[in-house]
Enzyme design. Sequence first.
Site, PDB file in Angstrom:
ATOM      1  N   ALA A 166       0.862  -1.177   0.000  1.00  0.00           N
ATOM      2  CA  ALA A 166       0.000   0.000   0.000  1.00  0.00           C
ATOM      3  C   ALA A 166       0.899   1.228   0.000  1.00  0.00           C
ATOM      4  CB  ALA A 166      -0.898  -0.015   1.229  1.00  0.00           C
ATOM      5  N   GLY A 197       0.699  -5.071   1.078  1.00  0.00           N
ATOM      6  CA  GLY A 197      -0.558  -5.167   0.333  1.00  0.00           C
ATOM      7  C   GLY A 197      -0.378  -5.820  -1.028  1.00  0.00           C
ATOM      8  N   GLU A 242      -0.482  -9.405  -0.352  1.00  0.00           N
ATOM      9  CA  GLU A 242      -1.879  -9.727  -0.002  1.00  0.00           C
ATOM     10  C   GLU A 242      -2.768  -9.744  -1.239  1.00  0.00           C
ATOM     11  OE1 GLU A 242      -1.924  -6.653   3.014  1.00  0.00           O
ATOM     12  OE2 GLU A 242      -2.350  -8.145   4.558  1.00  0.00           O
ATOM     13  N   GLU A 291       5.259  -4.967   6.823  1.00  0.00           N
ATOM     14  CA  GLU A 291       4.561  -3.905   7.556  1.00  0.00           C
ATOM     15  C   GLU A 291       5.150  -3.671   8.945  1.00  0.00           C
ATOM     16  OE1 GLU A 291       3.126  -6.385   5.923  1.00  0.00           O
ATOM     17  OE2 GLU A 291       1.321  -5.733   4.852  1.00  0.00           O
TER      18      GLU A 291
HETATM   19  N1  DAK Z   1       4.591   3.199  -0.787  1.00  0.00           N
HETATM   20  C1  DAK Z   1       4.951   4.366  -1.378  1.00  0.00           C
HETATM   21  N2  DAK Z   1       6.044   4.492  -2.160  1.00  0.00           N
HETATM   22  C2  DAK Z   1       6.820   3.409  -2.342  1.00  0.00           C
HETATM   23  C3  DAK Z   1       6.504   2.160  -1.750  1.00  0.00           C
HETATM   24  C4  DAK Z   1       5.320   2.069  -0.954  1.00  0.00           C
HETATM   25  N3  DAK Z   1       4.905   0.922  -0.398  1.00  0.00           N
HETATM   26  N4  DAK Z   1       7.465   1.276  -2.114  1.00  0.00           N
HETATM   27  C5  DAK Z   1       8.325   1.953  -2.896  1.00  0.00           C
HETATM   28  N5  DAK Z   1       7.947   3.234  -3.038  1.00  0.00           N
HETATM   29  C6  DAK Z   1       8.598   4.294  -3.789  1.00  0.00           C
HETATM   30  C7  DAK Z   1       9.859   4.788  -3.072  1.00  0.00           C
HETATM   31  O1  DAK Z   1       9.521   5.728  -2.099  1.00  0.00           O
HETATM   32  C8  DAK Z   1      10.619   5.400  -4.229  1.00  0.00           C
HETATM   33  O2  DAK Z   1      10.066   6.655  -4.535  1.00  0.00           O
HETATM   34  P1  DAK Z   1      10.994   7.978  -4.696  1.00  0.00           P
HETATM   35  O3  DAK Z   1      11.784   8.035  -3.430  1.00  0.00           O
HETATM   36  O4  DAK Z   1      11.833   7.653  -5.896  1.00  0.00           O
HETATM   37  O5  DAK Z   1      10.019   9.094  -4.884  1.00  0.00           O
HETATM   38  C9  DAK Z   1      10.294   4.478  -5.395  1.00  0.00           C
HETATM   39  O6  DAK Z   1       9.080   3.793  -5.024  1.00  0.00           O
HETATM   40  C10 DAK Z   1      11.364   3.424  -5.635  1.00  0.00           C
HETATM   41  O7  DAK Z   1      11.611   2.753  -4.396  1.00  0.00           O
HETATM   42  P2  DAK Z   1      13.089   2.573  -3.794  1.00  0.00           P
HETATM   43  O8  DAK Z   1      13.984   3.678  -4.223  1.00  0.00           O
HETATM   44  O9  DAK Z   1      12.913   2.356  -2.333  1.00  0.00           O
HETATM   45  O10 DAK Z   1      13.539   1.233  -4.536  1.00  0.00           O
HETATM   46  P3  DAK Z   1      14.567   0.135  -4.005  1.00  0.00           P
HETATM   47  O11 DAK Z   1      14.752  -0.788  -5.142  1.00  0.00           O
HETATM   48  O12 DAK Z   1      15.760   0.765  -3.383  1.00  0.00           O
HETATM   49  O13 DAK Z   1      13.799  -0.638  -2.830  1.00  0.00           O
HETATM   50  C11 DAK Z   1      11.865  -1.753  -1.831  1.00  0.00           C
HETATM   51  C12 DAK Z   1      12.665  -1.406  -3.115  1.00  0.00           C
HETATM   52  C13 DAK Z   1      10.599  -2.464  -2.267  1.00  0.00           C
HETATM   53  C14 DAK Z   1      12.702  -2.714  -0.963  1.00  0.00           C
HETATM   54  C15 DAK Z   1      11.574  -0.474  -1.024  1.00  0.00           C
HETATM   55  O14 DAK Z   1      10.996   0.475  -1.934  1.00  0.00           O
HETATM   56  C16 DAK Z   1      10.626  -0.694   0.098  1.00  0.00           C
HETATM   57  O15 DAK Z   1      11.027  -1.186   1.149  1.00  0.00           O
HETATM   58  N6  DAK Z   1       9.341  -0.309  -0.088  1.00  0.00           N
HETATM   59  C17 DAK Z   1       8.343  -0.389   0.954  1.00  0.00           C
HETATM   60  C18 DAK Z   1       7.892  -1.820   1.157  1.00  0.00           C
HETATM   61  C19 DAK Z   1       6.857  -1.923   2.250  1.00  0.00           C
HETATM   62  O16 DAK Z   1       7.114  -1.592   3.428  1.00  0.00           O
HETATM   63  N7  DAK Z   1       5.642  -2.381   1.927  1.00  0.00           N
HETATM   64  C20 DAK Z   1       4.553  -2.518   2.859  1.00  0.00           C
HETATM   65  C21 DAK Z   1       3.779  -1.234   2.916  1.00  0.00           C
HETATM   66  S1  DAK Z   1       2.433  -1.268   4.097  1.00  0.00           S
HETATM   67  C22 DAK Z   1      -5.234  -2.097   4.202  1.00  0.00           C
HETATM   68  C23 DAK Z   1      -4.840  -2.965   3.222  1.00  0.00           C
HETATM   69  C24 DAK Z   1      -3.487  -3.154   2.967  1.00  0.00           C
HETATM   70  C25 DAK Z   1      -2.529  -2.458   3.677  1.00  0.00           C
HETATM   71  C26 DAK Z   1      -2.935  -1.574   4.644  1.00  0.00           C
HETATM   72  C27 DAK Z   1      -4.284  -1.389   4.910  1.00  0.00           C
HETATM   73  N8  DAK Z   1      -6.610  -1.916   4.521  1.00  0.00           N
HETATM   74  C28 DAK Z   1      -7.615  -2.740   3.789  1.00  0.00           C
HETATM   75  C29 DAK Z   1      -7.075  -0.991   5.455  1.00  0.00           C
HETATM   76  C30 DAK Z   1      -1.129  -2.668   3.337  1.00  0.00           C
HETATM   77  C31 DAK Z   1      -0.112  -2.042   3.935  1.00  0.00           C
HETATM   78  C32 DAK Z   1       1.218  -2.104   3.321  1.00  0.00           C
HETATM   79  O17 DAK Z   1       1.429  -2.686   2.279  1.00  0.00           O
END
Ligand code: DAK
Length: 257
Positions: free
Chosen positions: A65, A108, A111, A131
Amino acid sequence: MNFILLHDQVAPYVAHIQLNRPKELNALNLELMAEVRDTLKELDQKDDIRVVVISGNEKAFAAGADIKQMADKTAVDMFLIDQFSTWDQIRKFRKPLIAAVSGFALGGGCEMAMTCDIIIASETAKFGQPEIKIGVMPGAGGTQRLTKAIGKSRAMELVLTGDFIDAQEALMRGLVSRVVPEELFLEEAIKLASRIAAMSPVATRLAKEAVNRSFETQLDEGLHFERKNFYLAFASEDQKEGMKAFVEKRNPDFKGR
Ligand code: DAK
């Protein structure tokens, strides 16, 4: 549509939804999720679509997400936005839904892939529920579906550490049904979709419902449900056609009735 691309009839009776925020690794913002929801709703009604493939690109299925969009939200904001109803629409999609996953399928994104019926993974796919690293926990079924798919101990480890698993481990543990070379991940998913699309659309929906029941209920209730849907399949013209074609040694011509 701004955040997804819809490719209709990529093969007969097959549609392909492509998540399309490549710069953000297909992070699932609210607008993208609404587009997925609305598109699936439309495809569910279309007689000329029997199977849907959903993918991102080589680098990312979806990295979760959109954290930037969620960062300032309060519990009440999240409650009022009610994203769960959008996610429920994906779960309720009645036709077979295949996730073609390459690169990151995180949070997400993982998921969403698990909410689909079948996951085809490229060799570069990485799955995880990170997360915990941003102070929350999976919210769209990750704790349930990942645990059922790969078992409690490994699921707990992934959910509590945020570690990723690669495609080979995902295959070995039963999270995905197949691993294919990266350059073929979409093609292979579409090929599989085509094979399923050649079956009776009535029978495939009934079978999907029944398999999902096994995932969502205890065995007793699942078997009961399976039997009822099995009987119902015999009320379709497609069952008559399918079995007659077998006896007559020809290909069936299913009409979806
Ligand atoms: N959200 C927003 N932006 C993201 C992102 C994300 N999840 N993942 C990557 N990006 C963006 C980065 O910020 C970056 O943007 P700029 O800085 O260039 O503006 C761009 O994508 C490229 O990412 P990186 O530079 O970080 O790329 P790398 O190859 O170095 O790293 C990575 C890739 C996937 C390891 C890293 O980007 C990362 O750790 N991303 C976050 C992964 C994460 O934590 N995912 C879980 C998010 S929480 C719900 C349903 C579902 C959910 C919640 C509620 N309800 C029904 C209520 C779900 C929650 C989640 O998924």
